[in-house]
Write a protein that holds these residues in place. Structure first.
Motif, PDB file in Angstrom:
ATOM      1  N   SER A  19       0.833  -1.210   0.000  1.00 40.70           N
ATOM      2  CA  SER A  19       0.000   0.000   0.000  1.00 40.70           C
ATOM      3  C   SER A  19       0.864   1.255   0.000  1.00 40.70           C
ATOM      4  O   SER A  19       0.522   2.251  -0.655  1.00 40.70           O
ATOM      5  N   GLN A  20       1.994   1.228   0.703  1.00 47.96           N
ATOM      6  CA  GLN A  20       2.891   2.391   0.714  1.00 47.96           C
ATOM      7  C   GLN A  20       3.528   2.613  -0.657  1.00 47.96           C
ATOM      8  O   GLN A  20       3.765   3.762  -1.055  1.00 47.96           O
ATOM      9  N   LEU A  21       3.812   1.520  -1.370  1.00 50.90           N
ATOM     10  CA  LEU A  21       4.352   1.655  -2.730  1.00 50.90           C
ATOM     11  C   LEU A  21       3.368   2.390  -3.631  1.00 50.90           C
ATOM     12  O   LEU A  21       3.761   3.243  -4.434  1.00 50.90           O
ATOM     13  N   PHE A  22       2.091   2.058  -3.490  1.00 51.88           N
ATOM     14  CA  PHE A  22       1.068   2.705  -4.308  1.00 51.88           C
ATOM     15  C   PHE A  22       0.904   4.178  -3.923  1.00 51.88           C
ATOM     16  O   PHE A  22       0.849   5.057  -4.790  1.00 51.88           O
ATOM     17  N   ILE A  23       0.828   4.461  -2.607  1.00 49.58           N
ATOM     18  CA  ILE A  23       0.525   5.817  -2.140  1.00 49.58           C
ATOM     19  C   ILE A  23       1.693   6.771  -2.358  1.00 49.58           C
ATOM     20  O   ILE A  23       1.502   7.915  -2.800  1.00 49.58           O
ATOM     21  N   TYR A  24       2.923   6.318  -2.058  1.00 47.77           N
ATOM     22  CA  TYR A  24       4.083   7.217  -2.097  1.00 47.77           C
ATOM     23  C   TYR A  24       4.950   7.039  -3.347  1.00 47.77           C
ATOM     24  O   TYR A  24       5.807   7.891  -3.615  1.00 47.77           O
ATOM     25  N   GLY A  25       4.721   5.973  -4.106  1.00 53.63           N
ATOM     26  CA  GLY A  25       5.565   5.737  -5.271  1.00 53.63           C
ATOM     27  C   GLY A  25       4.828   5.834  -6.587  1.00 53.63           C
ATOM     28  O   GLY A  25       5.163   6.670  -7.439  1.00 53.63           O
ATOM     29  N   ILE A  26       3.807   4.996  -6.758  1.00 49.60           N
ATOM     30  CA  ILE A  26       3.139   4.893  -8.063  1.00 49.60           C
ATOM     31  C   ILE A  26       2.192   6.067  -8.314  1.00 49.60           C
ATOM     32  O   ILE A  26       2.274   6.726  -9.356  1.00 49.60           O
ATOM     33  N   ILE A  27       1.295   6.347  -7.354  1.00 55.97           N
ATOM     34  CA  ILE A  27       0.267   7.374  -7.581  1.00 55.97           C
ATOM     35  C   ILE A  27       0.865   8.755  -7.855  1.00 55.97           C
ATOM     36  O   ILE A  27       0.453   9.421  -8.822  1.00 55.97           O
ATOM     37  N   PRO A  28       1.843   9.250  -7.052  1.00 54.28           N
ATOM     38  CA  PRO A  28       2.415  10.569  -7.390  1.00 54.28           C
ATOM     39  C   PRO A  28       3.071  10.614  -8.766  1.00 54.28           C
ATOM     40  O   PRO A  28       3.069  11.655  -9.428  1.00 54.28           O
ATOM     41  N   ALA A  29       3.624   9.486  -9.217  1.00 59.29           N
ATOM     42  CA  ALA A  29       4.316   9.455 -10.514  1.00 59.29           C
ATOM     43  C   ALA A  29       3.345   9.484 -11.691  1.00 59.29           C
ATOM     44  O   ALA A  29       3.676  10.009 -12.761  1.00 59.29           O
ATOM     45  N   VAL A  30       2.145   8.940 -11.507  1.00 58.33           N
ATOM     46  CA  VAL A  30       1.213   8.813 -12.639  1.00 58.33           C
ATOM     47  C   VAL A  30       0.097   9.846 -12.644  1.00 58.33           C
ATOM     48  O   VAL A  30      -0.559  10.030 -13.670  1.00 58.33           O
ATOM     49  N   MET A  31      -0.146  10.547 -11.530  1.00 59.76           N
ATOM     50  CA  MET A  31      -1.300  11.442 -11.439  1.00 59.76           C
ATOM     51  C   MET A  31      -1.322  12.547 -12.491  1.00 59.76           C
ATOM     52  O   MET A  31      -2.389  12.843 -13.058  1.00 59.76           O
ATOM     53  N   PRO A  32      -0.184  13.204 -12.805  1.00 58.30           N
ATOM     54  CA  PRO A  32      -0.248  14.249 -13.852  1.00 58.30           C
ATOM     55  C   PRO A  32      -0.769  13.723 -15.189  1.00 58.30           C
ATOM     56  O   PRO A  32      -1.611  14.361 -15.821  1.00 58.30           O
ATOM     57  N   LYS A  33      -0.276  12.560 -15.618  1.00 59.54           N
ATOM     58  CA  LYS A  33      -0.745  11.991 -16.886  1.00 59.54           C
ATOM     59  C   LYS A  33      -2.171  11.482 -16.757  1.00 59.54           C
ATOM     60  O   LYS A  33      -2.947  11.560 -17.713  1.00 59.54           O
ATOM     61  N   PHE A  34      -2.521  10.955 -15.590  1.00 55.86           N
ATOM     62  CA  PHE A  34      -3.912  10.547 -15.364  1.00 55.86           C
ATOM     63  C   PHE A  34      -4.854  11.733 -15.575  1.00 55.86           C
ATOM     64  O   PHE A  34      -5.881  11.620 -16.258  1.00 55.86           O
ATOM     65  N   LEU A  35      -4.520  12.873 -14.975  1.00 56.64           N
ATOM     66  CA  LEU A  35      -5.356  14.064 -15.109  1.00 56.64           C
ATOM     67  C   LEU A  35      -5.447  14.513 -16.564  1.00 56.64           C
ATOM     68  O   LEU A  35      -6.507  14.931 -17.036  1.00 56.64           O
ATOM     69  N   THR A  36      -4.323  14.409 -17.284  1.00 55.56           N
ATOM     70  CA  THR A  36      -4.318  14.784 -18.703  1.00 55.56           C
ATOM     71  C   THR A  36      -5.284  13.920 -19.495  1.00 55.56           C
ATOM     72  O   THR A  36      -6.079  14.426 -20.300  1.00 55.56           O
ATOM     73  N   PHE A  37      -5.234  12.597 -19.272  1.00 53.47           N
ATOM     74  CA  PHE A  37      -6.122  11.683 -19.993  1.00 53.47           C
ATOM     75  C   PHE A  37      -7.577  11.873 -19.584  1.00 53.47           C
ATOM     76  O   PHE A  37      -8.490  11.770 -20.423  1.00 53.47           O
ATOM     77  N   ILE A  38      -7.821  12.146 -18.299  1.00 55.42           N
ATOM     78  CA  ILE A  38      -9.197  12.376 -17.829  1.00 55.42           C
ATOM     79  C   ILE A  38      -9.787  13.602 -18.515  1.00 55.42           C
ATOM     80  O   ILE A  38     -10.931  13.582 -18.994  1.00 55.42           O
ATOM     81  N   LEU A  39      -8.995  14.671 -18.584  1.00 49.66           N
ATOM     82  CA  LEU A  39      -9.471  15.892 -19.239  1.00 49.66           C
ATOM     83  C   LEU A  39      -9.660  15.687 -20.738  1.00 49.66           C
ATOM     84  O   LEU A  39     -10.599  16.220 -21.336  1.00 49.66           O
ATOM     85  N   TYR A  40      -8.756  14.921 -21.346  1.00 48.26           N
ATOM     86  CA  TYR A  40      -8.891  14.627 -22.777  1.00 48.26           C
ATOM     87  C   TYR A  40     -10.177  13.854 -23.057  1.00 48.26           C
ATOM     88  O   TYR A  40     -10.922  14.174 -23.992  1.00 48.26           O
ATOM     89  N   ARG A  41     -10.453  12.847 -22.237  1.00 47.46           N
ATOM     90  CA  ARG A  41     -11.679  12.071 -22.447  1.00 47.46           C
ATOM     91  C   ARG A  41     -12.928  12.906 -22.161  1.00 47.46           C
ATOM     92  O   ARG A  41     -13.979  12.691 -22.772  1.00 47.46           O
ATOM     93  N   TRP A  42     -12.798  13.876 -21.240  1.00 47.99           N
ATOM     94  CA  TRP A  42     -13.948  14.756 -20.990  1.00 47.99           C
ATOM     95  C   TRP A  42     -14.272  15.573 -22.239  1.00 47.99           C
ATOM     96  O   TRP A  42     -15.444  15.774 -22.570  1.00 47.99           O
ATOM     97  N   GLU A  43     -13.236  16.050 -22.949  1.00 51.67           N
ATOM     98  CA  GLU A  43     -13.460  16.757 -24.221  1.00 51.67           C
ATOM     99  C   GLU A  43     -14.226  15.867 -25.199  1.00 51.67           C
ATOM    100  O   GLU A  43     -15.163  16.308 -25.861  1.00 51.67           O
TER     101      GLU A  43
END
Length: 543
Positions: A460-484
């Motif tokens: 769980s710590q790997l996900f919270i402190y390692g994976i999620i911070p690394a992927v969130m910017p691109k996640f937000l980009t794709f979410i906004l793109y799909r909203w368009e």
């Protein structure tokens, strides 16, 4: 100083996430959450749908009908994409400005042709189909043109952006050697973007097949037509049979697309693989046009008969409100009603991307291959592969079914309104968003994650402190793109009673209230412009 900048960026992204979450929660207040949302027989219908899923109609007659309908859907998609590619190359090159002499001329060329491409892609292909059918009748060319225009606009914009992003040093070297602008285009720009152009074109081809399937809604044939008939007859076993045909063709195109990408991007790929794929693509194009012109007996010249031209002129006059005492777009009451529907459509898009995002976050971790095989978390287990296959299969199923088909099914369960439209849009985009975000996890740098694991961090710590911070910017980009994308699609789910501008558009077309159509399209373009502008601002904030 660096820590201060990082802290500021973190708080900006956190604020953006909280803002998007608040807007989603606010959109939920637009639905009256009570027992009236669901039809009295909604639960029974849902049970029948699931039961039929396991018992599709495999009779020879239905299978043959599925094969022939698949052929029609594929032929329309291929013919439409053929014209779309030609339009994209023509307008995309001029929109990039690479052939223009001087900065002023390049600026004018860029602005003019990007404006054309923006208008082409702003209007959904099903809206184009309605307009062409109203002007020219039920001819295959109505479907082909309806696919060619928006997909040409989308591809043209992407092609122009790709050409603009080409490194200039090789181009300057060609110019210094005396190469003309056309030679620079052929020997400098195109070789640099060829593989990316082919890759994105194949992705859009997969989308075109889904779009081709829903052309039936305006009376054109194909798999969507059979789906609609089966749904009207409440024959859910046939529905799933035709649905599986559609899913199969999308999966086959996806596999073919991966093969083409690998043949052009992988240095170890055999040289003849790419040539075979391109030869097959050429044969597919020739076969599709032969089917349309010989079997379907569609004639491009036949569109421009005196009767059709008179009908088209009357249709355009109706759109302009000529002959009406008070056209809809000149009436404040009509504007008031249209703007209220525009707001409902906007809320539907927010709700849809919210549902899709929540579903994506709940499933994306097991959908990443590096998580499944344990190479990222250094924690292998047999269950990882099982969850990976299950979730990825759900993604394929979800995105292979067009939004309109999902809406036609869901409207049997929920009463008309923006909620069934939002669910239909979410179901389709959840599969696309999940696939994109899973690939983001697969592409992240494994070094920092492994360092955390070696330091004794839990899963769980790997996900919270390692994976999620690394992927969130691109996640937000794709979410906004799909909203368009969702914003452009909200209008079509309204065709089957999902509320918003689409439902009014269908009613206005049915009653020949053409000036209403002009008003609705104008409101729709306003929505698309708002979505593009807001999404661009939020993407910049997410970087």
């Amino acid at each position: 100083m660096r820590k201060m900048i990082d802290s500021l960026q973190f708080h900006k992204k956190l604020l953006l996430t909280l803002l998007l979450s608040f807007i989603f929660i606010l959109s939920l207040t637009g639905v009256n959450w009570n027992e009236e949302l669901v039809h009295h027989g909604g639960a029974a219908t849902l049970a029948q749908l699931f039961e039929s899923l396991l018992q599709p109609d495999l009779s020879p007659q239905i299978l043959l009908l599925g094969i022939s309908s698949t052929g029609i859907t594929l032929a329309y998609a291929v013919a439409g994409m053929t014209l779309a590619i030609l339009l994209a190359f023509l307008f995309g090159i001029f929109a990039s400005g690479v052939l223009s002499d001087g900065k002023k001329l390049a600026f004018l060329s860029n602005g003019f042709f990007r404006g054309i491409l923006g208008f082409m892609r702003a209007i959904h292909e099903l809206i184009w189909a309605w307009l062409f059918v109203a002007a020219f009748g039920l001819t295959p060319f109505s479907a082909i043109f309806a696919l060619a225009i928006p997909y040409g606009g989308i591809l043209g914009k992407i092609f122009a952006d790709m050409l603009n992003d080409v490194p200039q040093k090789p181009i300057e070297a060609l110019k210094a050697a005396g190469a003309s602008k056309l030679q620079c285009l052929l020997y400098g720009y195109f070789p640099a973007v060829r593989s990316n152009m082919i890759s994105y074109t194949m992705y859009r081809f997969e989308c075109a097949i889904r779009s081709s399937a829903i052309m039936s809604f305006v009376g054109l044939g194909g798999l969507g037509y059979q789906l609609q008939l089966s749904l009207d007859d409440l024959n859910y076993s046939e529905v799933w049979t035709f649905m599986f045909f559609l899913i199969a063709i999308v999966v086959l195109v996806d596999l073919w697309s991966n093969q083409i990408r690998n043949s052009f991007l992988d240095d170890k790929a055999r040289p003849y693989q790419g040539k075979i794929s391109l030869l097959f693509a050429a044969l597919l194009m020739i076969g599709s046009w032969l089917f349309i012109t010989v079997v379907e007996k569609a004639s491009l010249i036949g569109l421009f008969t005196e009767k059709n031209l008179n009908h088209a002129v009357q249709f355009v006059r109706g759109l302009m409100g000529i002959g009406e005492e008070l056209p809809a777009f000149a009436s404040w009451e009509s504007w008031s009603d249209a703007l209220a529907l525009t707001f409902d459509t906007f809320m539907m898009s927010i709700m849809a991307i919210g549902f899709a995002t929540i579903a994506m976050f709940l499933t994306v971790i097991p959908a990443a291959s590096k998580i499944a095989n344990g190479s990222l978390t250094m924690n292998k287990g047999w269950y990882g592969r099982v969850f990976f296959v299950i979730v990825r299969s759900i993604y394929i199923f979800s995105r292979a079914v067009p939004e309109l088909v999902w809406a036609m099914i869901i409207i049997f369960i929920f009463k008309p309104g923006i909620l069934p439209g939002a669910i239909a849009l979410a179901l389709h985009n959840f599969g696309i968003l999940g696939k994109l975000c899973a690939e983001v996890i697969e592409d992240i740098d494994t070094g920092p994650i492994r360092n955390l694991s070696l330091s004794g961090a839990s899963r769980s710590q790997l996900f919270i402190y390692g994976i999620i911070p690394a992927v969130m910017p691109k996640f937000l980009t794709f979410i906004l793109y799909r909203w368009e994308v969702i914003m452009r699609t909200t209008i079509i789910v309204g065709f089957v009673g999902a509320g918003g501008l689409g439902q009014q558009f269908k009613m206005s077309m049915s009653y020949f209230h053409y000036s209403d159509i002009t008003l609705i399209i104008f409101c729709y373009l306003i929505l698309v412009f708002i979505a593009d502008s807001v999404s661009e601002l939020m993407r910049k904030a997410a970087k």
